[in-house]
Design an enzyme around this catalytic site. Structure first.
Site, short mmCIF file in Angstrom:
data_model
loop_
_atom_site.label_atom_id
_atom_site.label_comp_id
_atom_site.label_asym_id
_atom_site.label_seq_id
_atom_site.Cartn_x
_atom_site.Cartn_y
_atom_site.Cartn_z
N SER A 162 43.46 36.82 47.08
CA SER A 162 43.74 36.58 45.67
C SER A 162 43.52 37.87 44.87
CB SER A 162 42.88 35.41 45.16
OG SER A 162 43.36 34.91 43.94
N ASP A 242 51.28 27.64 46.81
CA ASP A 242 50.53 28.56 45.96
C ASP A 242 51.45 29.10 44.86
OD1 ASP A 242 48.86 30.49 44.88
OD2 ASP A 242 48.65 31.64 46.73
N HIS A 274 46.64 27.64 47.52
CA HIS A 274 45.99 28.94 47.38
C HIS A 274 44.60 28.95 48.02
CE1 HIS A 274 45.41 32.82 45.47
NE2 HIS A 274 44.27 32.42 44.95
#
Length: 300
Positions: A162, A242, A274
């Site tokens: 991320s 995601d 995600h």
């Protein structure tokens, strides 16, 4: 309602009031001390890197490391929207224990400054400082004995998920631009990375007061930066459900056509959201992701 309580901005992870207060939606994460992991046998310890900025890191060492055979080193950068989570949070401890055990490597997981206490670019500068600190052990006389004794600085990898994937990219750009003395960065792993191209761009711009707009190369990688990534191979993970799936695919496509001389591969986690591997580490697809990272590191 009092005027000083009125909301001036609201983003995915926080809101800002007109009096300047910032309210993070996620409560502070619980941080756990280093320990010997009973499942994997991986040991860990914490190190302080910069007393001025508070940058620190957790080092992970696999079970029964050989004193004569050096290990690949993984430099890991946690996610959390540049504003949350920690290298010392349980999901990242478990993740690093798993990777270190599966790949038989040494790992350094950096604890960098987060918004709002330390706005962007602190995350980038702190992570670079930590990587330079790691590199200071390349000749075998650095301050941390585990790194001196066990790390192979010709087999260094950078990885993050991320926001940490975004930071990992910027570190690889720096290595390619100015070098990292004594270190060969072989590969970079980006797990569900954040880059520009979603509604979250406004949030990143707010967290970085010194930004240069939507084309800021830290948010939207520039072609010339991609072309000089300071590594030989890149592995990108994207997840089907995601909201960052498209920007991960875009990164992969842009890197392929940038003129960069390395090899890039992409893995899509079908049916997953995600960073699913952090929430459900024992799930079959999570275990597969860890195995794929380990294979990427150990593949010649």
């Amino acid at each position: 309602m009092e005027s000083d309580s009125e909301v001036s901005h609201e983003f995915r992870f926080f809101r800002v009031y007109k009096d300047g207060r910032v309210h993070l939606f996620m409560p502070p994460v619980e941080k756990f001390p280093p320990s010997d992991d009973p499942t994997t046998g991986v040991r860990s310890k914490d190190v302080h890197i910069s007393p001025d900025t508070g940058v620190s890191a957790r080092i992970f060492l696999p079970k029964n490391p050989s004193p004569t055979q050096k290990l690949p080193l993984l430099f890991y950068i946690h996610g959390g929207g540049f504003s949350m989570l920690s290298a010392f949070a349980r999901p990242y401890i478990d993740c690093l224990n798993s990777i270190v055990s599966e790949a038989n490597i040494i790992a350094v997981s950096v604890e960098y400054g987060l918004f709002p206490d330390r706005p962007i670019p602190a995350c980038y500068e702190d992570s670079w400082a930590a990587l330079q600190w790691v590199a200071s052990h390349a000749s075998g006389d650095g301050p941390e004995q585990w790194l001196n004794d066990y790390a192979d600085f010709n087999r260094v990898f950078i990885a993050g998920d991320s926001a940490g994937g975004n930071i990992s990219h910027t570190l690889a750009v720096r290595v390619g631009s100015i070098g990292l003395t004594g270190v060969r960065v072989v590969g970079v792993v980006l797990v569900h990375p954040y880059f520009g191209g979603t509604d979250d761009d406004k949030m990143w711009l707010y967290m970085c007061p010194t930004n240069s707009g939507l084309e800021d190369p830290r948010m939207k990688p520039a072609a010339e930066d991609l072309a000089r990534l300071g590594c030989e191979k890149v592995l990108v993970f994207v997840a089907e459900k995601d909201h960052l799936r498209e920007v991960g695919w875009n990164y992969y496509e842009e890197l392929k056509k940038s003129g960069w001389k390395g090899t890039v591969e992409i893995v899509e986690n079908h049916g997953e959201e995600h960073c699913f591997h952090l929430r459900n580490p024992s799930d079959e697809k999570s275990v597969d992701l860890i195995k794929q990272v380990a294979s990427f590191i150990n593949r010649e």
